[in-house]
Scaffold this motif. Structure first.
Motif, short mmCIF file in Angstrom:
data_model
loop_
_atom_site.label_atom_id
_atom_site.label_comp_id
_atom_site.label_asym_id
_atom_site.label_seq_id
_atom_site.Cartn_x
_atom_site.Cartn_y
_atom_site.Cartn_z
N ALA A 171 0.84 -1.20 0.00
CA ALA A 171 0.00 0.00 0.00
C ALA A 171 0.87 1.24 0.00
N LYS A 172 0.42 2.27 -0.69
CA LYS A 172 1.13 3.55 -0.68
C LYS A 172 1.03 4.14 0.72
N LEU A 173 2.06 4.90 1.12
CA LEU A 173 2.16 5.39 2.48
C LEU A 173 2.35 6.90 2.51
N SER A 174 1.56 7.55 3.34
CA SER A 174 1.75 8.97 3.64
C SER A 174 2.14 9.08 5.10
N VAL A 175 3.05 9.99 5.41
CA VAL A 175 3.51 10.19 6.78
C VAL A 175 3.22 11.62 7.20
N LEU A 176 2.60 11.76 8.35
CA LEU A 176 2.28 13.07 8.92
C LEU A 176 2.97 13.17 10.27
N ILE A 177 3.70 14.27 10.50
CA ILE A 177 4.34 14.45 11.81
C ILE A 177 4.03 15.84 12.36
N ASP A 178 4.10 15.93 13.66
CA ASP A 178 4.03 17.22 14.34
C ASP A 178 4.90 17.10 15.57
N GLU A 179 5.56 18.18 15.93
CA GLU A 179 6.39 18.13 17.12
C GLU A 179 5.92 19.17 18.12
N SER A 180 6.21 18.87 19.38
CA SER A 180 5.79 19.79 20.44
C SER A 180 6.75 19.67 21.61
N THR A 181 6.59 20.59 22.54
CA THR A 181 7.42 20.62 23.73
C THR A 181 6.51 20.62 24.95
N THR A 182 6.82 19.80 25.93
CA THR A 182 6.03 19.78 27.16
C THR A 182 6.47 20.92 28.07
N ILE A 183 5.72 21.14 29.11
CA ILE A 183 6.06 22.18 30.09
C ILE A 183 7.44 21.92 30.69
N ALA A 236 9.99 20.86 29.18
CA ALA A 236 10.99 20.98 28.11
C ALA A 236 11.40 19.64 27.50
N VAL A 237 10.49 18.69 27.44
CA VAL A 237 10.73 17.43 26.73
C VAL A 237 10.17 17.60 25.33
N TYR A 238 11.01 17.34 24.33
CA TYR A 238 10.60 17.50 22.94
C TYR A 238 10.04 16.18 22.43
N GLY A 239 8.93 16.24 21.73
CA GLY A 239 8.32 15.03 21.21
C GLY A 239 7.83 15.21 19.78
N MET A 240 7.70 14.10 19.09
CA MET A 240 7.19 14.11 17.72
C MET A 240 6.11 13.04 17.61
N VAL A 241 4.95 13.44 17.14
CA VAL A 241 3.85 12.51 16.91
C VAL A 241 3.93 12.07 15.45
N VAL A 242 3.87 10.76 15.22
CA VAL A 242 3.95 10.22 13.87
C VAL A 242 2.64 9.50 13.54
N TYR A 243 1.99 9.97 12.48
CA TYR A 243 0.80 9.32 11.95
C TYR A 243 1.13 8.82 10.56
N ILE A 244 0.46 7.76 10.15
CA ILE A 244 0.57 7.30 8.77
C ILE A 244 -0.83 7.23 8.17
N LYS A 245 -0.88 7.33 6.87
CA LYS A 245 -2.14 7.12 6.16
C LYS A 245 -1.85 6.07 5.09
N ALA A 246 -2.60 4.98 5.16
CA ALA A 246 -2.39 3.88 4.23
C ALA A 246 -3.65 3.03 4.15
N SER A 247 -3.69 2.21 3.15
CA SER A 247 -4.78 1.26 2.98
C SER A 247 -4.46 -0.02 3.75
N ILE A 248 -5.43 -0.52 4.47
CA ILE A 248 -5.27 -1.79 5.19
C ILE A 248 -6.18 -2.80 4.52
N SER A 249 -5.61 -3.91 4.10
CA SER A 249 -6.36 -4.96 3.40
C SER A 249 -7.13 -4.43 2.20
N TYR A 250 -6.49 -3.53 1.47
CA TYR A 250 -7.03 -2.98 0.22
C TYR A 250 -8.26 -2.11 0.41
N ASP A 251 -8.59 -1.73 1.65
CA ASP A 251 -9.71 -0.82 1.90
C ASP A 251 -9.26 0.62 1.63
N ASP A 252 -10.19 1.56 1.80
CA ASP A 252 -9.84 2.96 1.64
C ASP A 252 -8.76 3.35 2.66
#
Length: 102
Positions: A14-26, A28-44
């Motif tokens: 399946a084709k893959l799209s990657v979405l990220i966003d980063e943030s900092t906690t109070i 001062a811990v830096y984090g990155m959220v990783v999402y993917i968008k893809a088809s699972i079992s040929y569904d949308d």
């Protein structure tokens, strides 16, 4: 569950799209959220939370390296990524795009 989903995505090539966003906690811990968008079992295609990564630093090079490591540790091999990773999405922050501020 994450392993099953990633395995299905890789096996079906399946084709893959990657979405990220980063943030900092109070605290001062830096984090990155990783999402993917893809088809699972040929569904949308659907958005899936993949991981929350604690960043060592907020430099563009580090973010890229940790993102690639996150994808590989989740089960996406280099060949799959080269053939099927079709888009990258971020909020446009300079550090996420590798731009240098003067």
């Amino acid at each position: 569950m994450k392993q099953k989903i990633v395995s299905n995505i890789v096996e079906t090539e399946a084709k893959l799209s990657v979405l990220i966003d980063e943030s900092t906690t109070i605290s001062a811990v830096y984090g990155m959220v990783v999402y993917i968008k893809a088809s699972i079992s040929y569904d949308d295609p659907v958005f899936i939370f993949l991981d929350l990564v604690e960043l060592v630093s907020q430099t563009a090079d580090n973010i890229v390296n940790q993102l690639i490591d996150c994808l590989k540790e989740s089960g996406f091999n280099e060949n799959y990524l080269l053939q099927n990773w079709i888009s990258f999405v971020s909020d446009g922050a300079s550090v996420l795009l590798g731009k240098k501020m003067v």
